[in-house]
Motif scaffolding. Structure first.
Motif, mmCIF file in Angstrom:
data_model
loop_
_atom_site.group_PDB
_atom_site.id
_atom_site.type_symbol
_atom_site.label_atom_id
_atom_site.label_comp_id
_atom_site.label_asym_id
_atom_site.label_seq_id
_atom_site.Cartn_x
_atom_site.Cartn_y
_atom_site.Cartn_z
ATOM 1 N N VAL A 1 0.847 -1.408 -0.073
ATOM 2 C CA VAL A 1 -0.001 0.084 0.136
ATOM 3 C C VAL A 1 0.867 1.351 -0.064
ATOM 4 N N ASN A 2 1.997 1.131 0.335
ATOM 5 C CA ASN A 2 2.799 2.325 0.333
ATOM 6 C C ASN A 2 4.014 2.161 -0.831
ATOM 7 N N ASN A 3 3.873 1.191 -1.817
ATOM 8 C CA ASN A 3 4.642 1.082 -3.106
ATOM 9 C C ASN A 3 6.082 0.411 -2.419
ATOM 10 N N LEU A 4 6.072 -0.439 -1.565
ATOM 11 C CA LEU A 4 7.287 -0.835 -1.156
ATOM 12 C C LEU A 4 7.199 -2.533 -1.371
ATOM 13 N N ASN A 5 8.433 -2.991 -1.537
ATOM 14 C CA ASN A 5 8.636 -4.360 -1.924
ATOM 15 C C ASN A 5 9.654 -4.950 -0.590
ATOM 16 N N LEU A 6 9.325 -6.121 -0.470
ATOM 17 C CA LEU A 6 10.302 -6.733 0.643
ATOM 18 C C LEU A 6 11.195 -7.846 -0.060
ATOM 19 N N TYR A 7 12.690 -7.561 0.008
ATOM 20 C CA TYR A 7 13.596 -8.233 -0.581
ATOM 21 C C TYR A 7 14.371 -9.083 0.336
#
Length: 330
Positions: free
Chosen positions: A60-66
């Motif tokens: 929802v905050n335009n973030l990804n998880l790497y």
């Protein structure tokens, strides 16, 4: 360009959603989420619904998880039995009970491997702890046998954990760091040998911890090109003045008189351009994750400033010879 992320370990005083909104506003593309206040590894291992909630908070905050981190439980796996300081890393009911803390930590790390799989990430960053770090200065004299036994103990404790990582298709990236079994190039190599060069085990490269020890961070990358699983961007400065030393004189971070301290990226003495050049050479394409620590700078200013610094810093390698066009076509 490599993904620009920020480690959440220094921000667990605020909810993950609050931090995610701030991270997005500062210009980050993802968060390296720390287990603890921001991520319960047991819940994540057992509940895909919970994992979706974590991922949705980022999305929802335009973030990804790497990558995710479990530094604190990892520290407990091999730390000495009588270190009361690590009581704060485990449930309060285990305070003072090192064997129980260690057993809890091993299970936490196994759950973390499953949690990573459920979250769709392939890297867990963290610590191993060390049963022999406190013997760094060999007086009273430390028998070679004691050091050998320390490395053997790490193998005994970590092979079963790495078995779990193998089962779940996840890799563990040790942050090479004082207080860990690997804290420089020599001990990193010995740790790889001790763990039989398992494919699941590599390094979270953090130049700041190498720099203040006067170990060349670029040399570290050259030594272990196939074991750099993740990268932290953190800076440091040597403040040696003829009175202080690199052992920091029992002075806390930020106190005047320390021989070194952490700095916000770009405000210390780490040569990040040479690091990027070497990361390009080994074709590292994973995240550049800011671990923000600077006792002399407002952290929100620093985190935003660090994002700009890393974005400008991260340049692609050349795909041509610069002088290949210098020919006479007449």
């Amino acid at each position: 360009m490599r993904p620009l992320t920020i480690f959440s370990g220094q921000w667990t005083d605020m909810p993950l959603m609050t931090f995610a909104k701030k991270a997005a506003s500062w210009g980050y593309e993802g968060i390296e989420v720390a287990c603890g206040a921001h991520l319960d590894p047991v819940k994540a291992a057992k509940s895909k619904k919970y994992c979706k909630e974590i991922l949705d908070t980022l999305k929802v905050n335009n973030l990804n998880l790497y990558a995710i981190s479990n530094h604190l439980a990892g520290q407990l796996v091999c730390d000495p039995d009588d270190d009361f300081r690590t009581d704060i890393f485990a449930p309060k009911k285990l305070a003072g009970k090192m064997n129980e803390k260690r057993k809890w930590a091993v299970e936490q790390m196994k759950y973390t491997a499953k949690a990573a799989e459920n979250l769709g990430v392939e890297i867990v960053t963290g610590f191993t702890g060390s049963p022999i770090w406190h013997m760094l200065y060999s007086f009273p004299p430390v028998p070679k046998k004691t050091i050998d036994e320390g490395f053997d103990f790490v193998a005994e404790m970590w092979h079963p954990i790495l078995d779990a990582f193998e089962d779940h298709g996840v890799k563990f990236a040790l942050e090479v760091h004082p207080t860990e079994i690997a804290f420089d190039i020599v001990t990193a190599k010995r740790t790889l040998e001790t763990l039989d060069y398992r494919e699941e085990f590599g390094f979270n490269f953090d130049p700041s911890h190498l720099f203040w020890q006067m170990v060349d961070p670029v040399r570290f990358i050259k030594e272990f090109p196939d074991r750099i699983f993740h990268v932290h961007i953190k800076d440091a400065a040597l403040t040696l003045d003829g009175r202080s030393g690199i052992l920091a004189s029992h002075l806390d971070f930020g106190q005047p008189g320390r021989g070194w301290d952490f700095r916000s990226p770009g405000h210390g003495q780490v040569n990040f351009e040479e690091i990027i050049r070497e990361l390009n050479r080994i074709e590292y394409d994973g995240p550049l994750s800011v671990e923000w620590e600077d006792s002399g700078m407002d952290r929100e200013y620093g985190a935003a400033d660090a994002a700009k610094f890393v974005r400008k810093l991260d340049f692609p390698t050349s795909t041509i010879k610069f002088d290949a066009q210098m020919k006479n076509d007449r």
